[in-house]
Design a protein around this motif. Structure first.
Motif, PDB file in Angstrom:
ATOM      1  N   LEU A   1      43.468  38.967  39.854  1.00 11.41           N
ATOM      2  CA  LEU A   1      42.214  38.426  39.351  1.00 11.41           C
ATOM      3  C   LEU A   1      41.179  39.528  39.169  1.00 11.41           C
ATOM      4  O   LEU A   1      41.108  40.460  39.966  1.00 11.41           O
ATOM      5  CB  LEU A   1      41.660  37.400  40.338  1.00 11.41           C
TER       6      LEU A   1
ATOM      7  N   ARG B   1      37.777  40.269  39.911  1.00  9.85           N
ATOM      8  CA  ARG B   1      36.669  39.787  40.742  1.00  9.85           C
ATOM      9  C   ARG B   1      35.617  40.878  40.928  1.00  9.85           C
ATOM     10  O   ARG B   1      34.618  40.667  41.589  1.00  9.85           O
ATOM     11  CB  ARG B   1      37.202  39.315  42.092  1.00  9.85           C
TER      12      ARG B   1
ATOM     13  N   TRP C   1      39.788  36.911  32.993  1.00 15.49           N
ATOM     14  CA  TRP C   1      39.800  36.231  34.287  1.00 15.49           C
ATOM     15  C   TRP C   1      40.801  36.892  35.221  1.00 15.49           C
ATOM     16  O   TRP C   1      40.574  37.024  36.407  1.00 15.49           O
ATOM     17  CB  TRP C   1      40.129  34.756  34.066  1.00 15.49           C
ATOM     18  N   GLY C   2      41.928  37.302  34.660  1.00 12.86           N
ATOM     19  CA  GLY C   2      42.974  37.938  35.457  1.00 12.86           C
ATOM     20  C   GLY C   2      44.227  38.095  34.624  1.00 12.86           C
ATOM     21  O   GLY C   2      44.194  38.023  33.396  1.00 12.86           O
TER      22      GLY C   2
END
Length: 159
Positions: free
Chosen positions: A48, A50, A119-120
């Motif tokens: 992911l 992040r 997003w990933g």
């Protein structure tokens, strides 16, 4: 050689399996489903985004994995940086390949993009060289679309 999975059937089965919108549940279910249904894999999981230009490990099936992965390293980093699926026949031929499991020989990494933001990625590894065909790539991309359609994906970096 393995039999070609019926990806249309697998997509319908994954749709039925993803009966919640919860991201953590759906990531875990998707990884387990792929690991169970797609032959000759030794790792299936999500990384992911992040934090900027970095992928962090999410739910997966397989041996413990590398974490974090910068966008400028490895096959996952290339998929994240370019936002394009990476299908690698022999990972040992990739100069900056990140070897989490020395048994891995080929890799398929599909980016997950939401509202034009990364997003990933979904990362699949196989101990077989040239494991992933163009048909496999299209089928796994279809499974990622099912995952995205049935999951509330937040691009803020929160789960």
């Amino acid at each position: 050689m393995h039999a070609q999975p019926d990806y249309a059937l697998l997509a319908r089965q994954l749709e039925a399996l993803l009966d919640t919108r919860d991201v953590l549940t759906n990531m875990a279910q998707t990884c387990a489903f792929i690991m169970q249904e797609i032959p000759d894999l030794n790792w299936a999981g999500f990384y992911l985004q992040r934090q900027p230009d970095t992928l962090v490990l999410g739910p997966f099936q397989g041996k413990p994995a590398c974490n974090p992965i910068p966008f400028d390293k490895g096959v996952c980093g290339a998929a994240a940086r370019l936002r394009q699926t990476q299908r690698i026949d022999d990972v040992h031929a990739v100069a900056d390949h990140i070897a989490c499991d020395a048994a891995s020989r080929s890799e398929l990494v599909v980016p997950v993009v939401v509202d034009d933001r990364l997003w990933g990625v979904l990362d699949l590894d196989s101990p077989l060289e040239r494991r992933f065909s163009a048909t496999d790539q299209a089928g796994i991309e279809q499974l990622v679309e099912v995952f995205q359609h049935h999951t509330d994906l937040d691009t803020s970096g929160k789960l």
